[in-house]
Write a protein that holds these residues in place. Structure first.
Motif, PDB file in Angstrom:
ATOM      1  N   THR A  57       0.810  -1.219   0.000  1.00 18.72           N
ATOM      2  CA  THR A  57       0.000   0.000   0.000  1.00 18.72           C
ATOM      3  C   THR A  57       0.843   1.268   0.000  1.00 18.72           C
ATOM      4  N   LEU A 110       7.382   2.286   4.454  1.00 21.78           N
ATOM      5  CA  LEU A 110       8.558   3.115   4.706  1.00 21.78           C
ATOM      6  C   LEU A 110       8.194   4.437   5.373  1.00 21.78           C
ATOM      7  N   ALA A 111       6.973   4.946   5.062  1.00 22.75           N
ATOM      8  CA  ALA A 111       6.519   6.170   5.736  1.00 22.75           C
ATOM      9  C   ALA A 111       6.388   5.897   7.234  1.00 22.75           C
ATOM     10  N   ILE A 136       2.763   2.311   2.512  1.00 23.34           N
ATOM     11  CA  ILE A 136       2.779   2.950   3.836  1.00 23.34           C
ATOM     12  C   ILE A 136       4.025   2.537   4.629  1.00 23.34           C
TER      13      ILE A 136
HETATM   14  P1  ADP Z   1       4.992  -0.903  -0.094  1.00 27.18           P
HETATM   15  O1  ADP Z   1       6.046  -1.930   0.120  1.00 27.18           O
HETATM   16  O2  ADP Z   1       3.731  -1.180   0.615  1.00 27.18           O
HETATM   17  O3  ADP Z   1       4.820  -0.526  -1.516  1.00 27.18           O
HETATM   18  P2  ADP Z   1       6.788   0.873   1.285  1.00 27.18           P
HETATM   19  O4  ADP Z   1       6.500   2.229   1.840  1.00 27.18           O
HETATM   20  O5  ADP Z   1       7.265  -0.153   2.239  1.00 27.18           O
HETATM   21  O6  ADP Z   1       5.464   0.447   0.576  1.00 27.18           O
HETATM   22  O7  ADP Z   1       7.855   1.072   0.157  1.00 27.18           O
HETATM   23  C1  ADP Z   1       7.711   2.076  -0.811  1.00 27.18           C
HETATM   24  C2  ADP Z   1       8.324   1.673  -2.115  1.00 27.18           C
HETATM   25  O8  ADP Z   1       9.752   1.582  -1.976  1.00 27.18           O
HETATM   26  C3  ADP Z   1       7.928   0.301  -2.548  1.00 27.18           C
HETATM   27  O9  ADP Z   1       6.745   0.386  -3.321  1.00 27.18           O
HETATM   28  C4  ADP Z   1       9.101  -0.163  -3.353  1.00 27.18           C
HETATM   29  O10 ADP Z   1       8.981   0.314  -4.673  1.00 27.18           O
HETATM   30  C5  ADP Z   1      10.270   0.519  -2.732  1.00 27.18           C
HETATM   31  N1  ADP Z   1      11.025  -0.395  -1.840  1.00 27.18           N
HETATM   32  C6  ADP Z   1      10.939  -0.465  -0.506  1.00 27.18           C
HETATM   33  N2  ADP Z   1      11.809  -1.362   0.012  1.00 27.18           N
HETATM   34  C7  ADP Z   1      12.467  -1.882  -1.044  1.00 27.18           C
HETATM   35  C8  ADP Z   1      13.519  -2.858  -1.185  1.00 27.18           C
HETATM   36  N3  ADP Z   1      14.070  -3.497  -0.128  1.00 27.18           N
HETATM   37  N4  ADP Z   1      13.973  -3.127  -2.437  1.00 27.18           N
HETATM   38  C9  ADP Z   1      13.445  -2.487  -3.507  1.00 27.18           C
HETATM   39  N5  ADP Z   1      12.461  -1.562  -3.428  1.00 27.18           N
HETATM   40  C10 ADP Z   1      11.974  -1.262  -2.227  1.00 27.18           C
END
Ligand code: ADP
Length: 501
Positions: free
Chosen positions: A459, A463-464, A461
């Motif tokens: 979704t 990393l936020a 969310i």
């Molecule tokens: P979600 O995983 O629900 O899409 P996140 O906020 O966790 O949302 O991550 C945001 C975006 O950052 C993800 O959609 C993805 O594109 C990218 N991302 C996060 N972690 C990784 C990772 N370990 N490797 C590659 N891309 C990542």
């Protein structure tokens, strides 16, 4: 003088001399007194002549001092110790300065002692009053919480109070009249009294020059400087007409701290308002998308029903359900995000080793399915909220598993180290990686780099949420853009939290 008999002249002088003149014999008995002496002490001649000299002294101790001066041969015409308190016949006293001259005969033997007493009561009173006023002023200056000092035109210290000495810090013990303003500043600076001009900083000569300039040509505006122990000082220098410099030093730490706290709050509030604006815009956009789909598919169902297209109806209904599910997921994760407030309540010492072990337990089946190899190094301890830190690690490790490369066996590495007052936690993978251009965007709500839900669900969310958790611990999180084998996230947390928020 030769036309008159000398004796006559001396007699006239003696009779009319305005100050009391008393002549004592070697046994300290009064042998003669002029009219001024009789008048001053209030005795008839019979009651005075023949009396011991002790009669006219008001105080035993002072008489003892008088005898001591006499034995020591003190010149009482000039000595400061020759002012005594004298007593009149009626008991009243006055302060008198005594000047004595011995009468020596041809053989050098002392025949008598002539004493002249000048009434200095007025002078003594004035001196005493002046002393009292000066004592009062000193006491008032010392009672002042503000540091106060006066320097002369040569920049030498003339007057100062107790608070001034304290405020001079390491220079305090060396404060004495005569020390120059520059010496005081220098001693304090060399002893690290000014954090903005520490001995090893290249800026200190400029800083010192600026301070001295303000002393020499003050612009009549108070300045505020930082000094040792995180304290703040209000400095005001005033030039007087006679070339002296009055300096005022006030500790304004409390005021300054309140001002800084207010400014911090204002910035935080502004920051939160901006975040809220952005958040609202994104949320409404992301919630509208599935809603649009829902309304679109329901219209299609209507049309297909009207046209009797039964097979199409089933497919549209499936799409409609998927959109509704997606909307539920988005709302759930939003609620989750909203519930993690900035304020942390459950503080404790947290062992990151335990947190990672817990995470691997939770994500276990998922990781086994993906055949992930974990490489976990020993991790340091931090001070924080264990539940929030668990969520943080779960999001990072969860993403590392989720965004694995289609053609590589996934490896997830977790490591950490203590760095001074901070602790660093690193989560890296050998997955598909992240374009450095999106290094900041990925931490925003609903920002996803993979819109195709069928490959990488989510979704936007996670990393936020991770960022919010880290910031609530006064830490930071970043994507290591120099790492190209996959994605590497670096979290920095303070080892010990300052509970100022
Ligand atoms: P979600 O995983 O629900 O899409 P996140 O906020 O966790 O949302 O991550 C945001 C975006 O950052 C993800 O959609 C993805 O594109 C990218 N991302 C996060 N972690 C990784 C990772 N370990 N490797 C590659 N891309 C990542």
């Amino acid at each position: 003088m030769t036309t008159f008999g000398e004796e006559l002249v001396f007699k006239a002088l003696y009779e009319t001399f305005p100050d009391p003149v008393i002549i004592l014999d070697a046994g300290r008995v009064i042998r003669s007194a002029n009219p001024a002496a009789l008048a001053k002490f209030g005795y008839p001649v019979d009651a005075f002549i023949g009396q011991p000299a002790r009669l006219i002294y008001a105080d035993d101790q002072e008489y003892a001092r008088r005898l001591h001066n006499r034995a020591a041969g003190v010149d009482e015409r000039i000595a400061r110790t020759s002012t005594y308190s004298y007593i009149r016949r009626d008991g009243s006293t006055f302060s008198g300065h005594l000047r004595t001259t011995p009468l020596i005969d041809a053989d050098g033997k002392e025949l008598a002692l002539i004493g002249i007493i000048r009434d200095v009561s007025d002078l003594a009173r004035a001196v005493q009053e002046k002393q009292q006023a000066s004592d009062m002023l000193d006491a008032a200056l010392d009672a002042m919480p503000e540091g106060f000092a006066i320097f002369d035109a040569q920049e030498r210290l003339l007057v100062y109070n107790r608070a001034y000495v304290t405020i001079c810090g390491p220079a305090g013990p060396l404060i004495r009249p005569g020390i120059t303003a520059e010496e005081i500043l220098q001693i304090a600076q060399e002893n690290s009294h000014y954090p903005d001009a520490l001995p090893d900083s290249p800026d200190w000569p400029a800083w010192m020059a600026h301070r001295m300039q303000d002393f020499r040509q003050p612009d009549n505006r108070a300045k505020i400087y930082r000094y040792a122990d995180d304290r703040w000082l209000r400095v005001e220098n005033i030039k007087t007409k006679d070339g002296n410099t009055v300096v005022l030093r006030v500790d304004v730490t409390e005021l300054k701290r309140a001002e800084l706290a207010l400014e911090r709050q204002r910035q935080e509030l502004q920051h939160k308002n901006e975040a809220l604006d952005q958040f609202t815009a994104t949320v409404s956009h992301d919630l509208k998308a599935p809603l649009r789909h829902i309304s679109m598919f329901s219209e299609m169902i209507e049309d297909e029903l009207a046209a009797g297209n039964q097979e199409e109806v089933a497919a549209s209904a499936r799409h409609l359900r998927e959109s509704a599910r997606r909307m539920t997921r988005v709302i759930d994760s939003l609620l989750d995000y909203a519930q993690i407030a900035y304020q942390i309540t459950a503080w404790s010492e947290v062992d990151l080793d335990d947190i990672v072990a817990d995470t691997l337990g939770v994500l276990g089946s998922h990781a086994r399915e993906a055949d992930v190899t974990f490489e976990i190094a020993p991790l340091p301890k931090v001070h924080g909220d264990p539940e929030l830190l668990r969520r943080l690690v779960q999001n990072l490790v969860g993403n590392a598993i989720k965004y694995r490369h289609p053609h590589r066996r996934p490896i997830v590495r977790v490591s950490g180290r203590a760095a001074g007052q901070h602790v660093e936690l690193v989560v890296e993978d050998n997955g598909i990686g992240i374009d450095p251009r999106f290094a900041l965007r990925i931490f925003e709500v609903f920002q996803r780099l993979h819109q195709d839900e069928s490959i990488y669900g989510g979704t936007g969310i996670g990393l936020a949420l991770a960022k919010r958790i880290v910031e609530s611990h006064n830490g930071s999180i970043r994507l290591d853009t120099g790492f190209t084998e996959g994605a590497r996230f670096v979290v920095t947390l303070p080892k010990r939290m300052r509970k100022t928020r």
